[in-house]
Scaffold this motif. Structure first.
Motif, PDB file in Angstrom:
ATOM      1  N   UNK A  84       0.879  -1.243   0.001  1.00 31.55           N
ATOM      2  CA  UNK A  84       0.000  -0.045  -0.030  1.00 31.55           C
ATOM      3  C   UNK A  84       0.733   1.109  -0.125  1.00 31.55           C
ATOM      4  N   UNK A  85       0.485   2.145   0.806  1.00 27.69           N
ATOM      5  CA  UNK A  85       1.445   3.284   0.993  1.00 27.69           C
ATOM      6  C   UNK A  85       0.986   4.654   0.375  1.00 27.69           C
ATOM      7  N   UNK A  86       1.442   5.679   0.610  1.00 25.62           N
ATOM      8  CA  UNK A  86       1.186   7.018   0.334  1.00 25.62           C
ATOM      9  C   UNK A  86       2.249   7.541  -0.484  1.00 25.62           C
ATOM     10  N   UNK A  87       2.695   8.768  -0.413  1.00 25.91           N
ATOM     11  CA  UNK A  87       3.711   9.503  -0.856  1.00 25.91           C
ATOM     12  C   UNK A  87       5.106   9.267  -0.223  1.00 25.91           C
ATOM     13  N   UNK A  88       5.147   9.082   1.005  1.00 27.24           N
ATOM     14  CA  UNK A  88       6.101   8.701   1.795  1.00 27.24           C
ATOM     15  C   UNK A  88       6.755   7.236   1.276  1.00 27.24           C
ATOM     16  N   UNK A 130       5.927   5.927  -1.446  1.00 23.36           N
ATOM     17  CA  UNK A 130       6.656   6.186  -2.966  1.00 23.36           C
ATOM     18  C   UNK A 130       7.861   6.736  -2.898  1.00 23.36           C
ATOM     19  N   UNK A 131       8.184   7.611  -1.957  1.00 22.24           N
ATOM     20  CA  UNK A 131       9.631   8.103  -2.150  1.00 22.24           C
ATOM     21  C   UNK A 131      10.593   7.008  -1.809  1.00 22.24           C
ATOM     22  N   UNK A 152      11.129   4.871  -4.868  1.00 18.13           N
ATOM     23  CA  UNK A 152      12.024   5.816  -5.716  1.00 18.13           C
ATOM     24  C   UNK A 152      13.347   5.621  -5.277  1.00 18.13           C
ATOM     25  N   UNK A 168       0.269  -1.671  -4.255  1.00 21.14           N
ATOM     26  CA  UNK A 168       1.132  -0.628  -4.003  1.00 21.14           C
ATOM     27  C   UNK A 168       0.939   0.070  -5.151  1.00 21.14           C
ATOM     28  N   UNK A 169       1.772   1.152  -5.386  1.00 21.53           N
ATOM     29  CA  UNK A 169       1.837   2.228  -6.621  1.00 21.53           C
ATOM     30  C   UNK A 169       2.045   1.400  -7.897  1.00 21.53           C
ATOM     31  N   UNK A 170       1.486   1.966  -8.996  1.00 22.46           N
ATOM     32  CA  UNK A 170       1.860   1.604 -10.212  1.00 22.46           C
ATOM     33  C   UNK A 170       2.342   2.860 -10.946  1.00 22.46           C
ATOM     34  N   UNK A 171       3.628   2.656 -11.535  1.00 18.19           N
ATOM     35  CA  UNK A 171       4.250   3.713 -12.006  1.00 18.19           C
ATOM     36  C   UNK A 171       4.174   3.548 -13.632  1.00 18.19           C
ATOM     37  N   UNK A 196       9.392  -1.772 -12.852  1.00 20.47           N
ATOM     38  CA  UNK A 196      10.508  -2.087 -11.963  1.00 20.47           C
ATOM     39  C   UNK A 196       9.688  -2.533 -10.627  1.00 20.47           C
TER      40      UNK A 196
END
Lengths: 167, 167, 167, 167
Positions: free
Chosen positions: C111-115, C117-118, C121, C135-138, C147
């Motif tokens: 899951x997760x938010x912008x933290x 995502x950082x 990254x 979680x995030x999909x880029x 990735x």
């Protein structure tokens, strides 16, 4: 077994050993003795993870089965000395000095150059007690600053560190 | 006009002024005089962006039209003193002390407590010259360490800083 | 006993579990299962030390006797969730996200938010493999970036993380 | 003259331009146009100080007499691109990405890889608006996340950034 391990780690005190990445034979002996005694007392050793005083302290702690944490300045966990069990990889250069002392409840300074002095300073700034063995002496306005608590020998340094370990 | 401004900034020397977030009246006067003189000489002032010595130095520099950079520990640019023109927001707490000195080519220390001592240490560790006005005196093994270059007064401090400004 | 403990820690793999400080019940269950499985496999869990996904993962790992490291953003070791055995106190705010992933040889994002995502990254930037659970999909330029390696479930995530754990 | 300079700096908006240290010709053209327009509008440009998008943006801003700040990852101010007027030397590696965005009131992302994505993430985490030009697209749970505000062209990006610039 694993539950035992967890229990063994919990509630231990964290003590930083700070000093030069290169050091004299005498300083290495002091550091190794400090590491041994910290491990015997059940404390967890935090350091900058590299050579010199850091390596000697980790060697001593490891010899007694202690846990050693190395907060590394670079990007490579392989840069840790061979006695670091838990390498923390910061990639932040000297800014990692802040993390070394903040992660401890007391710090023992052995010899050291300006990097060590920065760790002493950050510890004192954060109200983390600093015990000194053959290390920097500070003064200001012609008066000695007595914030670095002198120790007679490694055992004395560890006793003082554990007594003063905060929070 | 804008091109002139760009040209005016380029090739200037960057000098850090480090000292306590709270300070005595005498220290504030020293800092303000240092800031004035730095600006008159065309140097750019780098500091931690807060009050005390930092604010007094920025006030002095601003009065002479100098450029002031404040490397802030917190998350809020509004925390900068009113004389900071360029606030750098780190959100990194005391680790920003490293950035303050690394961003300068020489540092002038005025008074100060353990935070200032950490900045002095990080500067010396990075071969950045440190000039001292009524600040810490260091010694080790019963010998004074002369790395902090003493200055007689603010003008002398600025002259020495600009002469020694590295790279 | 102590020597045994040292030996038990050495040579283990370090895996980061990253995710929100607040999370859904489903995410907490995923995180706890990931923590359990990591501990069973002998891996050391690294996380940001706070609540939500971090706490659930530490809880799972602790239940199986695993070792848990919490890299804290603030100045206070007491802010660690109760299942963190080794709190690392950075005082560096979100910059500690870099340390969380760099200290691991693979990362599992839940899951997760912008933290989060950082952290994803920074891990990808440092060639640390990232396994994703819900979680995030880029994507970039209308093409998905693959990735983040998708996992079917917690056991699959741990298997992939341990297989890919670098250096 | 100097007082004029001080006044010219005060009250300006700070906008970060983030993107790859290497970039395509198209991205460089976008970045240079963004830099030019930011300078024309009187904004101060913040970036990571290196090549690619960062250099192109600084080049554009400098051509219009704008002020450029480069937050460098390494220890050497000479690593800044030639259009950086104010190099901030962090020595903190990728952790400097946090400082780049926190020092700005809005960020414009152009292309970029994982480093840029970490800057986008840190900005969004800190409620700093992000405008995107040909950059990452985020989605989670099969839904696109619209936090990155798309711009049609450099002028549109700058207008949106200045309108949204916070605090």
């Amino acid at each position: 077994m694993y539950n035992l391990l967890t229990e063994m780690i919990n509630k231990r005190k964290f003590v930083a050993v700070i000093g030069g990445g290169e050091c004299s034979k005498e300083e290495a002996e002091l550091a190794e003795a400090v590491g041994r005694k910290l491990a015997k007392q059940g404390a967890i050793l935090v350091c900058g993870g590299l050579g010199g005083v850091m390596e000697a302290a980790c060697k001593g702690a490891s010899a007694e089965g202690g846990i050693t944490i190395g907060i590394l300045p670079g990007d490579n966990r392989q840069a840790a000395n061979p006695y670091v069990q838990i390498p923390i990889v910061t990639g932040m250069g000297y800014a990692r000095n802040v993390v070394v002392v903040k992660s401890a409840q007391a710090a023992i300074a052995i010899g050291g150059s300006y990097g060590t002095l920065s760790e002493i300073s950050h510890a004192l700034q954060s109200d983390i007690p600093v015990i000194g063995l053959n290390t920097w002496v500070l003064s200001k306005n012609a008066q000695q600053d007595n914030s670095i608590i002198p120790a007679q020998n490694p055992a004395d340094a560890v006793d003082k560190a554990l007594n003063l370990a905060s929070r």
